[in-house]
Design an enzyme around this catalytic site. Structure first.
Site, mmCIF file in Angstrom:
data_model
loop_
_atom_site.group_PDB
_atom_site.id
_atom_site.type_symbol
_atom_site.label_atom_id
_atom_site.label_comp_id
_atom_site.label_asym_id
_atom_site.label_seq_id
_atom_site.Cartn_x
_atom_site.Cartn_y
_atom_site.Cartn_z
ATOM 1 N N HIS A 15 0.837 -1.194 0.000
ATOM 2 C CA HIS A 15 0.000 0.000 0.000
ATOM 3 C C HIS A 15 0.875 1.248 0.000
ATOM 4 C CE1 HIS A 15 -0.317 0.862 4.661
ATOM 5 N NE2 HIS A 15 0.912 0.688 4.263
ATOM 6 N N CYS A 34 5.532 5.349 4.997
ATOM 7 C CA CYS A 34 4.322 4.735 4.429
ATOM 8 C C CYS A 34 3.802 5.530 3.239
ATOM 9 C CB CYS A 34 3.238 4.590 5.499
ATOM 10 S SG CYS A 34 3.353 3.014 6.374
ATOM 11 N N HIS A 40 4.980 -0.102 -0.531
ATOM 12 C CA HIS A 40 5.755 -0.991 0.339
ATOM 13 C C HIS A 40 4.777 -2.029 0.878
ATOM 14 C CE1 HIS A 40 3.901 1.878 3.033
ATOM 15 N NE2 HIS A 40 3.886 0.902 3.928
ATOM 16 N N HIS A 42 3.296 -5.099 3.695
ATOM 17 C CA HIS A 42 3.140 -5.526 5.094
ATOM 18 C C HIS A 42 2.702 -6.984 5.121
ATOM 19 C CE1 HIS A 42 3.525 -1.621 7.076
ATOM 20 N NE2 HIS A 42 2.796 -1.100 6.099
ATOM 21 N N ASP A 80 -4.639 -11.067 -0.694
ATOM 22 C CA ASP A 80 -3.256 -11.552 -0.619
ATOM 23 C C ASP A 80 -2.481 -11.230 -1.903
ATOM 24 O OD1 ASP A 80 -1.115 -12.813 0.682
ATOM 25 O OD2 ASP A 80 -1.526 -14.700 -0.362
ATOM 26 N N HIS A 81 -1.283 -10.703 -1.725
ATOM 27 C CA HIS A 81 -0.384 -10.342 -2.836
ATOM 28 C C HIS A 81 -0.988 -9.282 -3.755
ATOM 29 C CE1 HIS A 81 1.865 -13.718 -1.322
ATOM 30 N NE2 HIS A 81 2.877 -13.358 -2.082
ATOM 31 N N GLU A 128 -0.822 -4.737 11.460
ATOM 32 C CA GLU A 128 -0.049 -4.281 10.297
ATOM 33 C C GLU A 128 1.428 -4.605 10.496
ATOM 34 O OE1 GLU A 128 -1.101 -0.802 7.553
ATOM 35 O OE2 GLU A 128 0.295 0.055 8.993
HETATM 36 NI NI NI Z 1 2.592 0.887 5.552
#
Ligand code: NI
Length: 140
Positions: A15, A34, A40, A42, A80-81, A128
């Site tokens: 995100h 972020c 990037h 998580h 996911d992914h 997160e």
């Molecule tokens: Ni983040």
């Protein structure tokens, strides 16, 4: 007797936290790393808790095999992914903070679980990072 049963799940997603009404400087100031324009990732961890009456015949609140399958089909396969900003239409206009992601997950699962029973209440905790997590609906 009311009991809360919980199931853990996991997904990886990318995100970027960015408010399009702010300058790059302000986004950097508020969101820091972020807000990296190249996104990037998580390792999100999820706890789905279901509260309800223990069924007299089954001795269960909800069949955890069914809960596991709902989470897998509706959340893990869906998120996911993925790049949350780019792949999930909901986050085209809503900043994908943990607060907003947990609400999004809640709404999806609430709708699925209410088909089993309107009386079941759910609560979602989303990690997160191992140290940063959010819960919805709020407990206080
Ligand atoms: Ni983040």
């Amino acid at each position: 007797m009311q009991v809360t049963v919980s199931r853990k799940a996991h997904f990886n997603a990318a995100h970027r936290l960015f408010n399009k009404n702010w300058s790059d400087a302000k986004n950097n100031e508020i969101f820091g790393l972020c807000s990296n324009p190249n996104y990037h990732g998580h390792n999100y961890e999820l706890i789905v808790s279901v509260t309800g009456n223990v069924n007299h015949e089954t001795g269960m609140v909800i069949d955890l095999k069914i809960l596991k399958e709902i989470i897998y089909q509706k959340i893990e396969l869906h998120l996911d992914h993925k790049n949350l900003n780019l792949d999930i239409p909901y986050f085209k206009t809503i900043i994908p903070t943990a607060e907003h992601i947990v609400k999004y997950i809640y709404e999806i699962l609430k709708s699925e679980i209410s088909e089993i029973s309107e009386k079941l209440k759910i609560q979602i905790t989303l990690y997160e990072t191992p140290r940063n997590f959010v819960t919805y609906p709020a407990t206080i």
